[in-house]
Design a protein around this motif. Structure first.
Motif, PDB file in Angstrom:
ATOM      1  N   ASP A   9       0.752  -1.196   0.245  1.00 44.66           N
ATOM      2  CA  ASP A   9      -0.094   0.165  -0.523  1.00 44.66           C
ATOM      3  C   ASP A   9       1.251   1.406  -0.365  1.00 44.66           C
ATOM      4  O   ASP A   9       0.070   2.537  -0.624  1.00 44.66           O
ATOM      5  CB  ASP A   9      -1.519   0.592   1.379  1.00 44.66           C
ATOM      6  CG  ASP A   9      -2.187  -1.187   1.340  1.00 44.66           C
ATOM      7  OD1 ASP A   9      -1.625  -1.889   0.551  1.00 44.66           O
ATOM      8  OD2 ASP A   9      -2.323  -1.790   2.670  1.00 44.66           O
ATOM      9  N   VAL A  10       2.067   0.978   0.483  1.00 43.99           N
ATOM     10  CA  VAL A  10       3.346   2.534   0.119  1.00 43.99           C
ATOM     11  C   VAL A  10       4.679   1.440   0.300  1.00 43.99           C
ATOM     12  O   VAL A  10       4.672   0.701   1.159  1.00 43.99           O
ATOM     13  CB  VAL A  10       2.844   2.704   2.215  1.00 43.99           C
ATOM     14  CG1 VAL A  10       3.013   2.179   2.672  1.00 43.99           C
ATOM     15  CG2 VAL A  10       3.928   4.304   1.581  1.00 43.99           C
ATOM     16  N   VAL A  11       5.269   2.172  -0.645  1.00 44.01           N
ATOM     17  CA  VAL A  11       6.545   1.921  -0.540  1.00 44.01           C
ATOM     18  C   VAL A  11       7.396   3.213   1.102  1.00 44.01           C
ATOM     19  O   VAL A  11       7.766   4.395  -0.055  1.00 44.01           O
ATOM     20  CB  VAL A  11       6.675   1.689  -1.902  1.00 44.01           C
ATOM     21  CG1 VAL A  11       8.755   1.434  -2.106  1.00 44.01           C
ATOM     22  CG2 VAL A  11       6.100   0.334  -2.553  1.00 44.01           C
ATOM     23  N   VAL A  12       9.071   2.223   1.207  1.00 43.82           N
ATOM     24  CA  VAL A  12       9.791   2.947   1.640  1.00 43.82           C
ATOM     25  C   VAL A  12      10.883   2.487   1.008  1.00 43.82           C
ATOM     26  O   VAL A  12      11.345   1.976   0.529  1.00 43.82           O
ATOM     27  CB  VAL A  12       9.350   2.542   2.821  1.00 43.82           C
ATOM     28  CG1 VAL A  12      11.325   2.940   3.625  1.00 43.82           C
ATOM     29  CG2 VAL A  12       8.742   2.780   3.927  1.00 43.82           C
ATOM     30  N   LEU A  13      11.742   4.035   0.456  1.00 48.50           N
ATOM     31  CA  LEU A  13      12.900   3.192  -0.063  1.00 48.50           C
ATOM     32  C   LEU A  13      13.613   4.064   1.017  1.00 48.50           C
ATOM     33  O   LEU A  13      13.943   4.693   2.158  1.00 48.50           O
ATOM     34  CB  LEU A  13      13.232   5.024  -0.904  1.00 48.50           C
ATOM     35  CG  LEU A  13      12.032   5.209  -1.785  1.00 48.50           C
ATOM     36  CD1 LEU A  13      12.245   6.054  -3.266  1.00 48.50           C
ATOM     37  CD2 LEU A  13      12.169   3.736  -2.705  1.00 48.50           C
ATOM     38  N   ALA A  14      14.537   2.399   1.144  1.00 52.47           N
ATOM     39  CA  ALA A  14      15.442   2.530   2.635  1.00 52.47           C
ATOM     40  C   ALA A  14      17.014   3.466   2.493  1.00 52.47           C
ATOM     41  O   ALA A  14      16.723   4.015   3.757  1.00 52.47           O
ATOM     42  CB  ALA A  14      15.821   1.370   2.859  1.00 52.47           C
ATOM     43  N   GLN A  15      17.407   3.804   1.624  1.00 51.81           N
ATOM     44  CA  GLN A  15      18.260   4.390   1.909  1.00 51.81           C
ATOM     45  C   GLN A  15      17.663   5.700   1.204  1.00 51.81           C
ATOM     46  O   GLN A  15      17.442   6.049  -0.356  1.00 51.81           O
ATOM     47  CB  GLN A  15      19.327   4.076   0.772  1.00 51.81           C
ATOM     48  CG  GLN A  15      19.985   2.835   1.047  1.00 51.81           C
ATOM     49  CD  GLN A  15      20.648   1.673   0.258  1.00 51.81           C
ATOM     50  OE1 GLN A  15      19.616   0.935   0.230  1.00 51.81           O
ATOM     51  NE2 GLN A  15      21.025   2.334  -0.089  1.00 51.81           N
ATOM     52  N   ALA A  16      18.949   7.072   1.705  1.00 56.82           N
ATOM     53  CA  ALA A  16      18.852   8.990   0.803  1.00 56.82           C
ATOM     54  C   ALA A  16      18.737   8.830  -0.159  1.00 56.82           C
ATOM     55  O   ALA A  16      18.720   9.344  -1.069  1.00 56.82           O
ATOM     56  CB  ALA A  16      19.181   9.408   2.294  1.00 56.82           C
ATOM     57  N   SER A  17      20.239   7.625  -0.982  1.00 61.30           N
ATOM     58  CA  SER A  17      20.305   7.623  -2.248  1.00 61.30           C
ATOM     59  C   SER A  17      20.066   7.626  -3.152  1.00 61.30           C
ATOM     60  O   SER A  17      19.936   7.967  -4.246  1.00 61.30           O
ATOM     61  CB  SER A  17      21.564   6.816  -1.671  1.00 61.30           C
ATOM     62  OG  SER A  17      21.247   5.645  -1.721  1.00 61.30           O
ATOM     63  N   MET A  18      18.813   6.168  -2.715  1.00 65.94           N
ATOM     64  CA  MET A  18      17.657   6.559  -3.899  1.00 65.94           C
ATOM     65  C   MET A  18      16.373   6.931  -3.661  1.00 65.94           C
ATOM     66  O   MET A  18      15.620   6.954  -4.946  1.00 65.94           O
ATOM     67  CB  MET A  18      16.868   4.849  -2.944  1.00 65.94           C
ATOM     68  CG  MET A  18      17.924   3.863  -2.865  1.00 65.94           C
ATOM     69  SD  MET A  18      17.139   2.366  -1.592  1.00 65.94           S
ATOM     70  CE  MET A  18      15.851   1.638  -2.866  1.00 65.94           C
ATOM     71  N   ALA A  19      16.427   8.313  -3.258  1.00 62.99           N
ATOM     72  CA  ALA A  19      15.827   9.013  -3.190  1.00 62.99           C
ATOM     73  C   ALA A  19      15.222   9.789  -4.730  1.00 62.99           C
ATOM     74  O   ALA A  19      14.561  10.599  -4.992  1.00 62.99           O
ATOM     75  CB  ALA A  19      15.758  10.353  -2.074  1.00 62.99           C
ATOM     76  N   ARG A  20      16.375  10.160  -5.657  1.00 64.78           N
ATOM     77  CA  ARG A  20      15.835  10.362  -7.330  1.00 64.78           C
ATOM     78  C   ARG A  20      15.519   9.852  -7.644  1.00 64.78           C
ATOM     79  O   ARG A  20      15.212  10.200  -8.655  1.00 64.78           O
ATOM     80  CB  ARG A  20      17.919  10.310  -7.864  1.00 64.78           C
ATOM     81  CG  ARG A  20      18.112   8.184  -7.685  1.00 64.78           C
ATOM     82  CD  ARG A  20      19.198   8.227  -7.437  1.00 64.78           C
ATOM     83  NE  ARG A  20      19.777   8.920  -8.818  1.00 64.78           N
ATOM     84  CZ  ARG A  20      21.585   8.470  -8.626  1.00 64.78           C
ATOM     85  NH1 ARG A  20      22.206   9.679  -7.830  1.00 64.78           N
ATOM     86  NH2 ARG A  20      21.555   9.449 -10.905  1.00 64.78           N
TER      87      ARG A  20
END
Length: 221
Positions: A181-192
């Motif tokens: 239902d929601v996806v979390v990007l675990a690393q700040a470097s993935m925010a792109r």
């Protein structure tokens, strides 16, 4: 009401994150001085040991002392792989130590019942999954956590192939989106990849919400 200033310290294991996170900090705390510490060995040693070894905890305590000596009021740890070590360092530090991914975990469990956790490192997937699980427990919520590791993406980014990293992360997101239902990007470097991950599922990343913790000095919040 006047805008709080002061001095903030950030500890990075990926030096390239210093500039964008510093810009975000300037938005939430205009006028505040930002002190950046960058130590890639913290992440390298964590990967090598499959988790933060004892000396990483000791160095985190040392960085907190450096931050205090520099006049900082807070230390923000921007690497999710050492987030749990940052928590363990708190009793030994003379200033607050914040995890960049904590607000993201809290938002995730408030957003949906099935929380997908996407990571490019196994050493980040575990800590972020546990952070989400603890956030749900604090709220008394039952949440299903669906983890997914993007094999090879971190190695591609480390080798300078950002395009391959992004492609692998987006492919992993595509696999996970239908199960959560929601996806979390675990690393700040993935925010792109946030703006490109359009699949009708909320996508959460840590940089903006994590830095927002710095909006007020500790004594005020």
């Amino acid at each position: 009401m006047s805008t709080p200033t002061g001095k903030i310290a950030m500890l990075h294991t990926v030096p390239a994150l210093a500039a964008p996170l510093g810009e975000l900090a300037a938005e939430v705390r205009p006028g505040a001085q930002i002190v950046h510490f960058a130590d890639e060995s913290l992440l390298q040693d964590t990967i090598a040991h499959g988790g933060p070894p004892p000396h990483v905890l000791r160095r985190l305590v040392a960085y907190a002392a450096f931050a205090k000596e520099s006049g900082a009021e807070t230390l923000l740890v921007t690497c999710s792989s050492i987030g749990e070590a940052a928590e363990r360092a708190r009793p030994f530090a003379e200033l607050p130590i914040l995890r960049i991914d904590q607000p993201m975990a809290e938002e995730a469990v408030a957003t949906g019942e099935r929380v997908g956790v996407l990571a490019t490192l196994a050493t980040t997937l575990g800590p972020t999954t546990r952070a989400v699980r603890r956030a749900a427990a604090r709220r008394g919520l039952r949440r299903e956590i669906v983890p997914h590791l993007c094999e090879g993406a971190f190695e591609a980014l480390r080798a300078g192939d950002a395009a391959r990293h992004d492609a692998l992360v987006l492919a992993g997101f595509g696999e996970l989106a239908g199960k959560a239902d929601v996806v979390v990007l675990a690393q700040a470097s993935m925010a792109r990849i946030v703006t490109r991950a359009a699949a009708g599922v909320p996508v959460l990343s840590s940089p903006r919400s994590g830095v927002a913790q710095l909006a007020r000095p500790p004594a005020e919040g």
